[in-house]
Design an enzyme around this catalytic site. Structure first.
Site, PDB file in Angstrom:
ATOM      1  N   HIS A 136       0.810  -1.215   0.000  1.00 44.75           N
ATOM      2  CA  HIS A 136       0.000   0.000   0.000  1.00 44.75           C
ATOM      3  C   HIS A 136       0.849   1.274   0.000  1.00 44.75           C
ATOM      4  O   HIS A 136       0.332   2.357  -0.257  1.00 44.75           O
ATOM      5  CB  HIS A 136      -0.994   0.005   1.163  1.00 44.75           C
ATOM      6  CG  HIS A 136      -0.405   0.275   2.508  1.00 44.75           C
ATOM      7  ND1 HIS A 136      -0.122  -0.730   3.422  1.00 44.75           N
ATOM      8  CD2 HIS A 136      -0.044   1.432   3.129  1.00 44.75           C
ATOM      9  CE1 HIS A 136       0.369  -0.191   4.521  1.00 44.75           C
ATOM     10  NE2 HIS A 136       0.432   1.123   4.372  1.00 44.75           N
ATOM     11  N   ASP A 166       0.100  -7.685   1.353  1.00 48.54           N
ATOM     12  CA  ASP A 166       0.444  -6.265   1.487  1.00 48.54           C
ATOM     13  C   ASP A 166       1.958  -6.073   1.545  1.00 48.54           C
ATOM     14  O   ASP A 166       2.460  -5.282   2.342  1.00 48.54           O
ATOM     15  CB  ASP A 166      -0.221  -5.623   2.701  1.00 48.54           C
ATOM     16  CG  ASP A 166      -0.169  -4.088   2.636  1.00 48.54           C
ATOM     17  OD1 ASP A 166       0.033  -3.554   1.527  1.00 48.54           O
ATOM     18  OD2 ASP A 166      -0.296  -3.437   3.677  1.00 48.54           O
ATOM     19  N   SER A 243       4.652   2.802   7.742  1.00 49.35           N
ATOM     20  CA  SER A 243       4.333   1.615   6.964  1.00 49.35           C
ATOM     21  C   SER A 243       5.511   1.181   6.101  1.00 49.35           C
ATOM     22  O   SER A 243       6.099   1.992   5.383  1.00 49.35           O
ATOM     23  CB  SER A 243       3.120   1.870   6.072  1.00 49.35           C
ATOM     24  OG  SER A 243       1.953   1.994   6.841  1.00 49.35           O
TER      25      SER A 243
END
Length: 498
Positions: A136, A166, A243
Site C-alpha cells: 500500500h 500487502d 508503513s
C-alpha cells in the site's frame, strides 16, 4: 514513601519515558544516578538501587546500539501518482445546468493532469539494492524515490507486489548497501522488547520502542479481508509514514514489517501491527526470483479450533487447524486428510489455529511437500502433502457451488452426525444452513437435512455433488436428491428452467 524510593522511582520513570519517546536513547547521567541513590538509604537498598539503574542503563545502551546499527538499513520512500481529471465548466453546453453534461455524455470542462504524493518506509534486505516495503506504500505509484540515511536520493523501481500479503519489493541501482539481518518471528515471545523504525509524518529515521503485545493477530484489513494475516502486535509507536519500515528485536534482527495501527484518531494509540518475517520472507524471495508470487494449495476448508468446535465435534485437542471439508482429488484428499482432522504441526512447527495453517501452506511453493502432524479422534497421524498451486480456478472449487446452490454443506463424519443427532450414517452431506433465496430454499431443504444421494450416487463430498449438479444443469434434466430428515427419507427434485 521514603525520600530515597521517591528519588529512584522518579529517576527510573524519567529514563524509561525518555527511552520510549525519543529516537536515540541516552544513558542516565551520573549526577542523576548519584542523586537518585539516596545517601540516607540503608546499604541493602542502595545495592538494589544501583542494580536497577545498571539494568536500566544497559537497556538504554541496547536501544541505542540497535538504533545505530539499523540506521543505514532503513529508507524513506516517496511516491507520486498522476491522475487525469475533467474540470467542470462554469456553463454547460446548450444552456444545460451544471452537471447535466455528464448525463448526456457531453464534454463540459477540460481534461487536466493532477499529481498526488505519498510517503512510507522500507528496509534494505539485500546489499545489491533490494528493499522490502508494504504494497500500500507504493501501490499505483508513477514515480518512486528512495532516501537513505546518509542523504542520498535514488530512483526506485518496483520489482513486484503481492496485495494479498500487502508486501512489495523495490530496487535501486546501488550496491554495497547494508542489509538488515533476518530474525525469527516464530521464536519471538509476548513481552520481548522491539524497536520500530521509519518515517512517521515525514520525520526520517524515527525510532520508537515497545514490546510484543500479542501474536497471531488477524484483523481482516488486507485485500478487503481476504488476504493473509498473522500480525505481530506491538505498543511501539507506529504512525502514518511508518508503513513498510522494520520492527527489530534487541539483536538488531528484522522480525516484522510495520503495516497498520488500530486508532480512533489516526495516530498511535499503542496498538500497532507488523507482518511477521516468517510470512514476509517467502514472498520476498519469490518476488526477487520471479517478480511474482505463486502459492501452495491444499484443497481443504480450514478453520480455527474453538471451544465451540471442541464441544460440538468432541475434538481431542484445543489448538490447531480444523479440517472442515476436503476437495475430491486434490492434495489434501490424496494425502489422506479427512473432515474433522486437526492439524497440530507443520514441518515440525506447532500451529495454534487455522490461520497459521492457511498462511504456511500459502507461503510454500507449488509442488512442495509439507509434513503434517494430525490428530484424528485422539490418534496422532503423520501425513505428507504435496501441494498444488493456488489459482482462481482452484479457489473457485470452494465457493462457486455453495453460492449457486444456496446452502452450506458439510460431509458426514462421526462428529458432524453426532452434532445433528444422527446415528449410523456412513455417507452424505449435512445441510448446515440455507439462504433465504436460492436453489436449496426453492427445493425446501432445511438445516439439519442429510443429502444422502444425487441421481442414485451416494455422496461423500461437496465437489462430488457439484459435479453431478453441473451435469444435470447442462443437460437440463431434473436432479433427484434423496434427503434424510430425522427418521424420514424423502426425494426432492431440482429442475432447471429454460
Amino acid at each position: 514513601m521514603p525520600n530515597y524510593w521517591k528519588s529512584v522511582s522518579f529517576a527510573l520513570a524519567a529514563m524509561l519515558v525518555g527511552s520510549l519517546t525519543t529516537g536515540v536513547v541516552m544513558s542516565l547521567p551520573q549526577s542523576l544516578q548519584n542523586e537518585a541513590i539516596g545517601q540516607d538509604a540503608p546499604p541493602e537498598a542502595r545495592a538494589v538501587q544501583r542494580q536497577n539503574l545498571t539494568t536500566a542503563d544497559n537497556l538504554s545502551t541496547a536501544f541505542r546500539n540497535v538504533a545505530e546499527l539499523m540506521r543505514p538499513s532503513v529508507v524513506s520512500i516517496k511516491t507520486k501518482q498522476k491522475q487525469i481529471v475533467r474540470t467542470r465548466s462554469r456553463r454547460s453546453p446548450q444552456g444545460l445546468p451544471p452537471g447535466f453534461e455528464d448525463f448526456f455524455g457531453g464534454g463540459g470542462g477540460q481534461l487536466q493532469e493532477r499529481e498526488s504524493s505519498g510517503m512510507g518506509s522500507g528496509v534494505i534486505v539485500r546489499a545489491d539494492g533490494y528493499i522490502l516495503t508494504n504494497n500500500h506504500v507504493i501501490e499505483d505509484a508513477d514515480e518512486l524515490t528512495v532516501e537513505f540515511s546518509d542523504g542520498r536520493i535514488e530512483t526506485g523501481t518496483i520489482v513486484g507486489t503481492d496485495p494479498q500479503s500487502d508486501l512489495a519489493v523495490v530496487k535501486v541501482n546501488l550496491t554495497g548497501l547494508r542489509a538488515a539481518m533476518m530474525g525469527s518471528s516464530d521464536d519471538i515471545r509476548v513481552g520481548d522488547w522491539v524497536l520500530a523504525i521509519g518515517s512517521p509524518f515525514g520525520l526520517d529515521q524515527t525510532v520508537t520502542a515497545g514490546i510484543i503485545s500479542g501474536k497471531n493477530r488477524v484483523q481482516r484489513i488486507i485485500a478487503d479481508g481476504e488476504g493473509f494475516e498473522d500480525f505481530l502486535q506491538t505498543d511501539a509507536a507506529i504512525n502514518p509514514g511508518n508503513s513498510g519500515g522494520p520492527l527489530v528485536n534487541l539483536r538488531g534482527e528484522l522480525v516484522g514489517i510495520n503495516t497498520a495501527i488500530l486508532s480512533r484518531s489516526g495516530g498511535s494509540a499503542g496498538i500497532g501491527f507488523a507482518i511477521p518475517v516468517s510470512l514476509a520472507a517467502p514472498v520476498l524471495n519469490q518476488i526477487i526470483e520471479t517478480g511474482e508470487v505463486h502459492r501452495g494449495f491444499l484443497g481443504a476448508q480450514v478453520v480455527d479450533v474453538t471451544p465451540e468446535s471442541v464441544n460440538s465435534f468432541d475434538l481431542k485437542v484445543r489448538i490447531g487447524g480444523l479440517i472442515g471439508g476436503v476437495l475430491e482429488n486434490q492434495p489434501a484428499a490424496k494425502a489422506g486428510l479427512q473432515p474433522g482432522d486437526v492439524v497440530t504441526k507443520l514441518d515440525g512447527r506447532e500451529i495454534v489455529g487455522g490461520t497459521q495453517l492457511k498462511n504456511y501452506v500459502a507461503s510454500r511453493a507449488p509442488g512442495s511437500t509439507v509434513k503434517m502432524e494430525v490428530n484424528r479422534n485422539g490418534q496422532m497421524l503423520n501425513l505428507q502433502v504435496k501441494l498444488g498451486e493456488r489459482t482462481e480456478e482452484a479457489m473457485a472449487m470452494f465457493t462457486g457451488f455453495d453460492e449457486q446452490f444456496g446452502a452450506e454443506l458439510v460431509p458426514v463424519t462421526p462428529e458432524t452426525a453426532q452434532q445433528y443427532g444422527y446415528t449410523g450414517l456412513q455417507s452424505g452431506l449435512i445441510v448446515s444452513s440455507v439462504r433465504d433465496e436460492g436453489i436449496a430454499s426453492d427445493a425446501r431443504l432445511q438445516a439439519g437435512d442429510v443429502i444422502e444421494s444425487a441421481d442414485g450416487t451416494d455422496l461423500m463430498s461437496v465437489p462430488q455433488l457439484a459435479k453431478i449438479f453441473a451435469q444435470a444443469e447442462k443437460s437440463r434434466q431434473i436432479l433427484r436428491l434423496i434427503v434424510r430428515r430425522g427418521n424420514q427419507r424423502v426425494m426432492l427434485p431440482i429442475g432447471f428452467g429454460e
